[in-house]
Every structure is written in C-alpha cells, then in structure tokens.
Design a protein around this motif. Structure first.
Motif, PDB file in Angstrom:
ATOM      1  N   LEU A  84      18.818  -8.010  13.766  1.00 38.57           N
ATOM      2  CA  LEU A  84      17.529  -8.684  13.573  1.00 38.57           C
ATOM      3  C   LEU A  84      17.096  -9.286  14.907  1.00 38.57           C
ATOM      4  O   LEU A  84      17.942  -9.772  15.672  1.00 38.57           O
ATOM      5  CB  LEU A  84      17.643  -9.787  12.526  1.00 38.57           C
TER       6      LEU A  84
ATOM      7  N   ARG B 207      18.232 -12.607  19.178  1.00 37.98           N
ATOM      8  CA  ARG B 207      18.853 -11.632  18.279  1.00 37.98           C
ATOM      9  C   ARG B 207      19.688 -12.398  17.266  1.00 37.98           C
ATOM     10  O   ARG B 207      20.336 -13.394  17.631  1.00 37.98           O
ATOM     11  CB  ARG B 207      19.762 -10.676  19.062  1.00 37.98           C
ATOM     12  N   LEU B 208      19.686 -11.957  16.035  1.00 38.79           N
ATOM     13  CA  LEU B 208      20.385 -12.681  14.969  1.00 38.79           C
ATOM     14  C   LEU B 208      21.285 -11.750  14.159  1.00 38.79           C
ATOM     15  O   LEU B 208      20.888 -10.653  13.782  1.00 38.79           O
ATOM     16  CB  LEU B 208      19.361 -13.296  13.999  1.00 38.79           C
TER      17      LEU B 208
ATOM     18  N   LYS C  68      23.273 -11.131  10.517  1.00 38.34           N
ATOM     19  CA  LYS C  68      22.842 -11.415   9.137  1.00 38.34           C
ATOM     20  C   LYS C  68      23.176 -12.862   8.761  1.00 38.34           C
ATOM     21  O   LYS C  68      22.356 -13.565   8.174  1.00 38.34           O
ATOM     22  CB  LYS C  68      23.574 -10.465   8.178  1.00 38.34           C
TER      23      LYS C  68
ATOM     24  N   GLU D 243      23.526 -15.429  10.726  1.00 36.60           N
ATOM     25  CA  GLU D 243      22.625 -16.354  11.427  1.00 36.60           C
ATOM     26  C   GLU D 243      21.251 -16.359  10.776  1.00 36.60           C
ATOM     27  O   GLU D 243      20.625 -17.409  10.622  1.00 36.60           O
ATOM     28  CB  GLU D 243      22.520 -15.954  12.905  1.00 36.60           C
ATOM     29  N   ALA D 244      20.776 -15.184  10.366  1.00 38.90           N
ATOM     30  CA  ALA D 244      19.461 -15.091   9.724  1.00 38.90           C
ATOM     31  C   ALA D 244      19.475 -15.843   8.395  1.00 38.90           C
ATOM     32  O   ALA D 244      18.513 -16.526   8.035  1.00 38.90           O
ATOM     33  CB  ALA D 244      19.094 -13.628   9.501  1.00 38.90           C
ATOM     34  N   LYS D 245      20.583 -15.739   7.685  1.00 38.65           N
ATOM     35  CA  LYS D 245      20.705 -16.429   6.397  1.00 38.65           C
ATOM     36  C   LYS D 245      20.674 -17.947   6.611  1.00 38.65           C
ATOM     37  O   LYS D 245      19.979 -18.673   5.896  1.00 38.65           O
ATOM     38  CB  LYS D 245      22.034 -16.022   5.744  1.00 38.65           C
ATOM     39  N   ARG D 246      21.369 -18.395   7.634  1.00 39.51           N
ATOM     40  CA  ARG D 246      21.414 -19.842   7.944  1.00 39.51           C
ATOM     41  C   ARG D 246      20.027 -20.303   8.406  1.00 39.51           C
ATOM     42  O   ARG D 246      19.573 -21.385   8.047  1.00 39.51           O
ATOM     43  CB  ARG D 246      22.477 -20.080   9.032  1.00 39.51           C
ATOM     44  N   LEU D 247      19.348 -19.449   9.187  1.00 36.42           N
ATOM     45  CA  LEU D 247      17.987 -19.771   9.653  1.00 36.42           C
ATOM     46  C   LEU D 247      17.044 -19.902   8.459  1.00 36.42           C
ATOM     47  O   LEU D 247      16.252 -20.843   8.382  1.00 36.42           O
ATOM     48  CB  LEU D 247      17.495 -18.666  10.595  1.00 36.42           C
ATOM     49  N   ARG D 248      17.164 -18.979   7.522  1.00 36.69           N
ATOM     50  CA  ARG D 248      16.312 -19.028   6.321  1.00 36.69           C
ATOM     51  C   ARG D 248      16.535 -20.333   5.572  1.00 36.69           C
ATOM     52  O   ARG D 248      15.583 -21.017   5.180  1.00 36.69           O
ATOM     53  CB  ARG D 248      16.618 -17.831   5.424  1.00 36.69           C
TER      54      ARG D 248
ATOM     55  N   ALA E  51      17.596 -23.163   6.742  1.00 29.09           N
ATOM     56  CA  ALA E  51      17.055 -24.284   7.524  1.00 29.09           C
ATOM     57  C   ALA E  51      15.528 -24.332   7.409  1.00 29.09           C
ATOM     58  O   ALA E  51      14.951 -25.404   7.203  1.00 29.09           O
ATOM     59  CB  ALA E  51      17.462 -24.141   8.984  1.00 29.09           C
TER      60      ALA E  51
END
Lengths: 75, 75
Positions: free
Chosen positions: A38, A55-56, A58, A60-65, A67
């Motif tokens: 991502l 760049r993320l 999965k 990291e993207a889940k944690r970003l979502r 947050a």
C-alpha cells in the motif's frame, strides 16, 4: 537514483491539484520488482513521475485505519 | 536542504522496527513553521531524524479513512 515502480492496483484518489493535474493517491505499488505494498503518494497525470510518500504494510494500514477512525476529521 | 519540523501532536504509532527502534508514526507535524498537517512517516527513536513520508490535509485524511474502511486488511 531511479527505482522502477508499477501501480498494480489503484485504490483511491485522495485529492487532485486542479492547476497541475497531480493527484494524491492510495495504490498498491511494486517498487523495484518487490511485492506490491500500500502506498500513499502524489502522482503526475501520466503517472510517469511521483513525489515522496509513505509505504504501508497491511498491519500498518490497519493501525492507521483505527487511528483515523478515532479522529474528528469534519471541517 | 534541512527543513525544521515540529511534531505538534503524536496521534499513533503504526509500527516499530525492533532492531533499529525506528517507528512509523501518524502525527500532526509543522514543517518550516507552517500550520501542522497530518503526517505519516518513519522517525528515529529520538525523533531527530525522519524518513520520507506523506502529508495529508483533513479532507485527504477523511478520503483515506473511507478508502481503508472499504478494504479487507485482515491477515
């Protein structure tokens, strides 16, 4: 140094610059032939040039979502 | 060229590199004295060094949240 990139999946356009046509996008991008990750970045209209970005994985993207969901992003 | 940055609010740690201690973080960051913007980037443990990253307006962050919510990010 130029690294080959391939957008393997366009996920979303986050914004578009009316003057230049550049877009900030969320995509899956493969860099230097690596497995796609991502990727949040600005792209030229023809996608031949890109700006700096993040760049993320999965996870990291889940944690970003999570947050972002706790944030008040209304105007 | 070095631009002064100030983390005005730490929002979330997205991941931590056990070996180096570097963290990928979501913060509000002021660059060069500009108003703080949402910022996804890798930071050294002492926050004296940072990697490349992406800056987001509120509207972009909102669009990113919507896009991430439509994605299956489970392992």
């Amino acid at each position: 140094m130029r690294i080959e990139s391939e957008i393997t999946e366009c996920v979303a356009v986050l914004s578009m610059n009316e003057k230049t046509g550049w877009q900030k996008e969320l995509n899956y991008v493969s860099w230097g032939g690596d497995p796609p990750k991502l990727d949040i970045r600005d792209w030229a209209p023809d996608h031949e040039k890109a700006g700096r970005g993040a760049r993320l994985t999965k996870a990291e993207a889940k944690r970003l979502r999570e947050a972002l969901e706790e944030m008040d992003l209304e105007d």
